[in-house]
Design an enzyme around this catalytic site. Sequence first.
Site, PDB file in Angstrom:
ATOM      1  N   GLU A  81       0.879  -1.193  -0.018  1.00  0.00           N
ATOM      2  CA  GLU A  81       0.015   0.115  -0.057  1.00  0.00           C
ATOM      3  C   GLU A  81       1.023   1.342  -0.001  1.00  0.00           C
ATOM      4  OE1 GLU A  81      -2.402   0.316   3.502  1.00  0.00           O
ATOM      5  OE2 GLU A  81      -3.700   1.716   2.880  1.00  0.00           O
ATOM      6  N   LYS A 134       1.272   5.555  -0.112  1.00  0.00           N
ATOM      7  CA  LYS A 134       0.724   6.850   0.569  1.00  0.00           C
ATOM      8  C   LYS A 134       1.497   8.028   0.053  1.00  0.00           C
ATOM      9  CE  LYS A 134      -0.729   8.310   5.171  1.00  0.00           C
ATOM     10  NZ  LYS A 134      -1.242   7.809   6.349  1.00  0.00           N
ATOM     11  N   ASP A 143      -5.268   2.554  -1.385  1.00  0.00           N
ATOM     12  CA  ASP A 143      -6.254   3.364  -0.658  1.00  0.00           C
ATOM     13  C   ASP A 143      -6.594   4.559  -0.921  1.00  0.00           C
ATOM     14  OD1 ASP A 143      -6.862   5.147   1.637  1.00  0.00           O
ATOM     15  OD2 ASP A 143      -6.380   3.624   2.972  1.00  0.00           O
ATOM     16  N   HIS A 203      -5.206   8.061  -0.145  1.00  0.00           N
ATOM     17  CA  HIS A 203      -3.640   8.419  -0.069  1.00  0.00           C
ATOM     18  C   HIS A 203      -3.146   8.952  -1.280  1.00  0.00           C
ATOM     19  CE1 HIS A 203      -2.617   4.990   2.854  1.00  0.00           C
ATOM     20  NE2 HIS A 203      -3.543   5.796   3.383  1.00  0.00           N
ATOM     21  N   HIS A 246      -8.354  -0.251  -0.246  1.00  0.00           N
ATOM     22  CA  HIS A 246      -8.631   0.005   0.723  1.00  0.00           C
ATOM     23  C   HIS A 246      -9.630   1.198   0.443  1.00  0.00           C
ATOM     24  CE1 HIS A 246      -5.621  -1.102   3.969  1.00  0.00           C
ATOM     25  NE2 HIS A 246      -6.128  -2.024   3.526  1.00  0.00           N
ATOM     26  N   ASP A 288      -9.901   9.320   7.052  1.00  0.00           N
ATOM     27  CA  ASP A 288     -10.471   7.999   7.224  1.00  0.00           C
ATOM     28  C   ASP A 288     -11.831   8.263   7.721  1.00  0.00           C
ATOM     29  OD1 ASP A 288      -8.546   5.985   6.356  1.00  0.00           O
ATOM     30  OD2 ASP A 288      -7.253   7.061   7.567  1.00  0.00           O
ATOM     31  N   ASP A 302     -11.240   0.657   5.069  1.00  0.00           N
ATOM     32  CA  ASP A 302     -10.041   1.216   6.100  1.00  0.00           C
ATOM     33  C   ASP A 302     -10.744   2.577   6.433  1.00  0.00           C
ATOM     34  OD1 ASP A 302      -7.802   1.622   7.415  1.00  0.00           O
ATOM     35  OD2 ASP A 302      -6.706   2.024   5.798  1.00  0.00           O
TER      36      ASP A 302
HETATM   37  C1  RNT Z   1      -2.574   4.200   6.928  1.00  0.00           C
HETATM   38  C2  RNT Z   1      -3.131   3.094   5.966  1.00  0.00           C
HETATM   39  C3  RNT Z   1      -3.225   1.627   6.494  1.00  0.00           C
HETATM   40  C4  RNT Z   1      -3.981   1.913   7.927  1.00  0.00           C
HETATM   41  C5  RNT Z   1      -4.316   0.553   8.559  1.00  0.00           C
HETATM   42  C6  RNT Z   1      -4.712   0.689   9.850  1.00  0.00           C
HETATM   43  O1  RNT Z   1      -2.680   5.413   6.056  1.00  0.00           O
HETATM   44  O2  RNT Z   1      -4.266   3.773   5.176  1.00  0.00           O
HETATM   45  O3  RNT Z   1      -3.854   0.885   5.713  1.00  0.00           O
HETATM   46  O4  RNT Z   1      -4.978   2.428   7.832  1.00  0.00           O
HETATM   47  O5  RNT Z   1      -3.247  -0.462   8.170  1.00  0.00           O
HETATM   48 ZN    ZN Z   2      -5.134   2.133   4.133  1.00  0.00          ZN
END
Ligand code: RNT
Ligand code: ZN
Length: 412
Positions: A221, A223, A254, A257, A281, A291, A321
């Site tokens: 993942e 970011k 995600d 991100h 995510h 989030d 997530d």
């Molecule tokens: C953080 C990421 C990650 C977390 C989780 C808890 O920015 O999104 O995935 O949210 O692992």
């Molecule tokens: Zn995430």
Amino acid sequence: MSRYEQAKKIYASYGVDTDEAIKRLKDVTVSIHCWQGDDVIGFDSQQALSGGIQTTGNYPGRARTPDELMRDFDKACSLIPGKKKLNLHASYAIFDGIKSDRDSIQPHHFKKWVEFANERSLGIDFNPTFFSHPMVKDGLTLSSPDESVRKFWIEHGKRCLEISSYFAKETGKPCVMNIWIPDGFKDVPADRIGPRMRFKNSLDEILSCDYDRENVFVTLESKVFGIGVESYTVGSAEFCLSYSSKSGIVPLMDNGHYHPTELVSDKISSLLVFNDKIALHITRGVRWDSDHVIIFDDETKEIAKEIVRNDALNRVFIATDYFDASINRIMAWVTGVRSVHKALLSALLEPSKLLKKYQDIADFTSLMALQEEIKTLPFGDVWENYLSEFNLSNSYIDDVKEYEEKELALRK
Ligand code: RNT
Ligand code: ZN
């Protein structure tokens, strides 16, 4: 004629089979993150949440023990339709007496979770926890210049691969293991490539260990930034996509991100061209990676459309997530995961062949008009019908409030 039957007729006039849409949705699995229930704290230490992520709010009733979290997760699941998976973090290890540090956790620390999952026929997904721990040194884990720090976290990654293999074996369902590290700098760095080279080497070392390559899907993942980590992120989008494609693991996006005007819905198709599987995510960032709880909003709908239109329901690992501590946490779970199902259902009800035809013959006038027209079709009636197959209804507020009074309010 029932409302559903009327709706079915209306959709049929657009060439859409509502029964078929419901049938397809019933086969989709959404991996539900355990960490909404306890504000991402876990059970392995009482360290404050770190890693540039944050839960805000102090709504009463946070789950403090494995039992409470399991009960709350059950309550949430009882109000969520569809197939589910349990998404755990390493920090949710359950220790009977003797604690093990992250570099020495073992499958047996997750035995209770396996029992929990198997009693409910849930699969388990997993995440090494590279945050909220004293070995995060100067904000770095797998990219640290301090060899003892880097080694500690490599070992954690390896332990987690072993635990993921154990989950796959014990549940009989594949395990998606997602790697996300918070590493980065608050201010302008002098060396951007050093940490990235070390992160690459660390990942290579973790993945070189022996694990069930057939049933464990490792995802990575990316970011863009975190709180207190605004200037530089080691695991950037370019890094993670390049690493995934070179090493044959699965990229994870995600949607919190990216820069606020960048849309994951637009990125999915590009990744599907080059990857057999991709992972998501799903979250809701409000101005930043906040989030917030997922709602049935435009971007969630657009993400769902991209999965459905591209016939990729079996190529995308869908996980939620988000973490909101300012509202009832069960309500947060139910609302968020239901929103994913709503978005998928509405995507499955799209007359996508006709829309695509308009695009291909460059009839952009009809394309726009039809996209607007279908927005007011009786989606709600099809949604209610889908829910009724799980003995659920569209309203769940009273049910959750009752649980709050009976259970959550007693947690002082
Ligand atoms: C953080 C990421 C990650 C977390 C989780 C808890 O920015 O999104 O995935 O949210 O692992
Ligand atoms: Zn995430």
